[in-house]
Design an enzyme around this catalytic site. Sequence first.
Site, PDB file in Angstrom:
ATOM      1  N   HIS A  39      34.137  44.815  42.810  1.00 18.36           N
ATOM      2  CA  HIS A  39      34.400  43.399  43.540  1.00 18.36           C
ATOM      3  C   HIS A  39      33.396  42.816  44.065  1.00 18.36           C
ATOM      4  O   HIS A  39      33.203  43.091  45.667  1.00 18.36           O
ATOM      5  CB  HIS A  39      35.513  44.049  44.216  1.00 18.36           C
ATOM      6  CG  HIS A  39      36.436  42.663  45.094  1.00 18.36           C
ATOM      7  ND1 HIS A  39      37.623  42.624  45.468  1.00 18.36           N
ATOM      8  CD2 HIS A  39      35.843  41.436  45.326  1.00 18.36           C
ATOM      9  CE1 HIS A  39      37.859  41.208  45.884  1.00 18.36           C
ATOM     10  NE2 HIS A  39      36.885  40.384  45.735  1.00 18.36           N
ATOM     11  N   GLU A  59      36.439  42.248  39.860  1.00 15.04           N
ATOM     12  CA  GLU A  59      37.348  41.245  40.571  1.00 15.04           C
ATOM     13  C   GLU A  59      36.492  40.292  41.501  1.00 15.04           C
ATOM     14  O   GLU A  59      35.539  40.550  41.871  1.00 15.04           O
ATOM     15  CB  GLU A  59      38.125  42.129  41.785  1.00 15.04           C
ATOM     16  CG  GLU A  59      38.997  43.330  41.096  1.00 15.04           C
ATOM     17  CD  GLU A  59      39.665  44.304  42.072  1.00 15.04           C
ATOM     18  OE1 GLU A  59      40.368  44.823  41.836  1.00 15.04           O
ATOM     19  OE2 GLU A  59      38.936  44.466  43.252  1.00 15.04           O
ATOM     20  N   HIS A  66      45.647  48.241  46.205  1.00 12.81           N
ATOM     21  CA  HIS A  66      45.400  48.243  47.697  1.00 12.81           C
ATOM     22  C   HIS A  66      45.833  49.148  48.500  1.00 12.81           C
ATOM     23  O   HIS A  66      47.066  49.230  48.353  1.00 12.81           O
ATOM     24  CB  HIS A  66      45.611  46.575  48.093  1.00 12.81           C
ATOM     25  CG  HIS A  66      44.478  46.174  49.372  1.00 12.81           C
ATOM     26  ND1 HIS A  66      44.393  46.557  50.410  1.00 12.81           N
ATOM     27  CD2 HIS A  66      43.376  45.396  48.958  1.00 12.81           C
ATOM     28  CE1 HIS A  66      43.464  46.146  50.979  1.00 12.81           C
ATOM     29  NE2 HIS A  66      42.720  45.493  50.273  1.00 12.81           N
TER      30      HIS A  66
HETATM   31  N1  PXP Z   1      42.458  45.307  44.336  1.00 17.32           N
HETATM   32  C1  PXP Z   1      41.771  44.582  45.045  1.00 17.32           C
HETATM   33  C2  PXP Z   1      41.957  42.904  44.488  1.00 17.32           C
HETATM   34  C3  PXP Z   1      40.909  44.612  45.947  1.00 17.32           C
HETATM   35  O1  PXP Z   1      40.238  43.660  46.512  1.00 17.32           O
HETATM   36  C4  PXP Z   1      40.730  45.927  46.262  1.00 17.32           C
HETATM   37  C5  PXP Z   1      39.778  46.520  47.342  1.00 17.32           C
HETATM   38  O2  PXP Z   1      38.688  46.053  46.901  1.00 17.32           O
HETATM   39  C6  PXP Z   1      41.546  46.845  45.459  1.00 17.32           C
HETATM   40  C7  PXP Z   1      42.448  46.452  44.794  1.00 17.32           C
HETATM   41  C8  PXP Z   1      41.470  48.458  45.829  1.00 17.32           C
HETATM   42  O3  PXP Z   1      41.970  48.500  47.172  1.00 17.32           O
HETATM   43  P1  PXP Z   1      41.543  50.088  48.049  1.00 17.32           P
HETATM   44  O4  PXP Z   1      40.028  50.021  48.215  1.00 17.32           O
HETATM   45  O5  PXP Z   1      42.542  49.761  49.399  1.00 17.32           O
HETATM   46  O6  PXP Z   1      42.018  50.890  47.199  1.00 17.32           O
END
Ligand code: PXP
Length: 258
Positions: free
Chosen positions: A63, A90, A210
């Site tokens: 990301h 992302e 997330h």
């Molecule tokens: N999905 C998106 C769109 C995110 O921005 C993130 C964090 O970068 C994640 C998933 C993954 O989340 P986590 O780091 O809490 O596992």
Amino acid sequence: MVVVLVRFADNFEIENTVLMAVKLSVNINKVALIRNSRGGNLPNLQQIAIDCEKFGADGITVHPRPDQRHVRYDDLQALKDVNTTEFNIEGYPNEDFLNIVKSVKPHQCTLVPDPPGVLTSDDGWDIPNNVHLLKKVISELQAEGIRVSLFMLPDEKLMAGAANVGANRVEFYTGGYANNYEVDKELAISDHQLAAKAAVAHNLGVNAGHDLNLQNLKFYCEQIPELLEVSIGHALISDSLYYGLQNTIMMYRKLCNR
Ligand code: PXP
């Protein structure tokens, strides 16, 4: 009853066998954060991506944010070059982001509505106010052969909008689920179950991510039969400090089986 989702591209049919495992895409942003803190190339992000795949990851997620505080735009081609599974990028679709994504051509691009400088993505798209932008960006990315997923709150009423702008998939924000899991996991999952059914009814594939972790991942995978893929970064990389990267990926991978 045991069911299976058989995938034809991103369409689904339900038959009578076993559920396919959910794909685990490892988000390596936090590894880049450590690397950037010293300005050199330790840990080596490309090698970490190779090893995540070797240890069982079904995909690599990154990301890049406008401030490039973790994964940077200039990491993306190097990561694509070594990827043997699925590469998911992302980000918010600004001009720089779109140019690099169209050039690198990951398998999937997950569009998130993050304002610049946000700590982490914690909200889904407001589709009615972004119809023009999303239609345009999604068709441009798809023209390059890139599957497009939209980061969304798990609300069944929003799925028609995601389908209308042409998305292939939605990624449900699971931060709320993770927060409420300890209190009442049945209640925490209920919106996601309804939203996943609505997504599939609109021919959208379902991803999630997330705050998923070793405690809450298994229940999520079991309760959402439509789920295709989870992307996990923060907890997985944190756990690997204790268990090591290989063990940690194997532990998460196991929880994705069902
Ligand atoms: N999905 C998106 C769109 C995110 O921005 C993130 C964090 O970068 C994640 C998933 C993954 O989340 P986590 O780091 O809490 O596992």
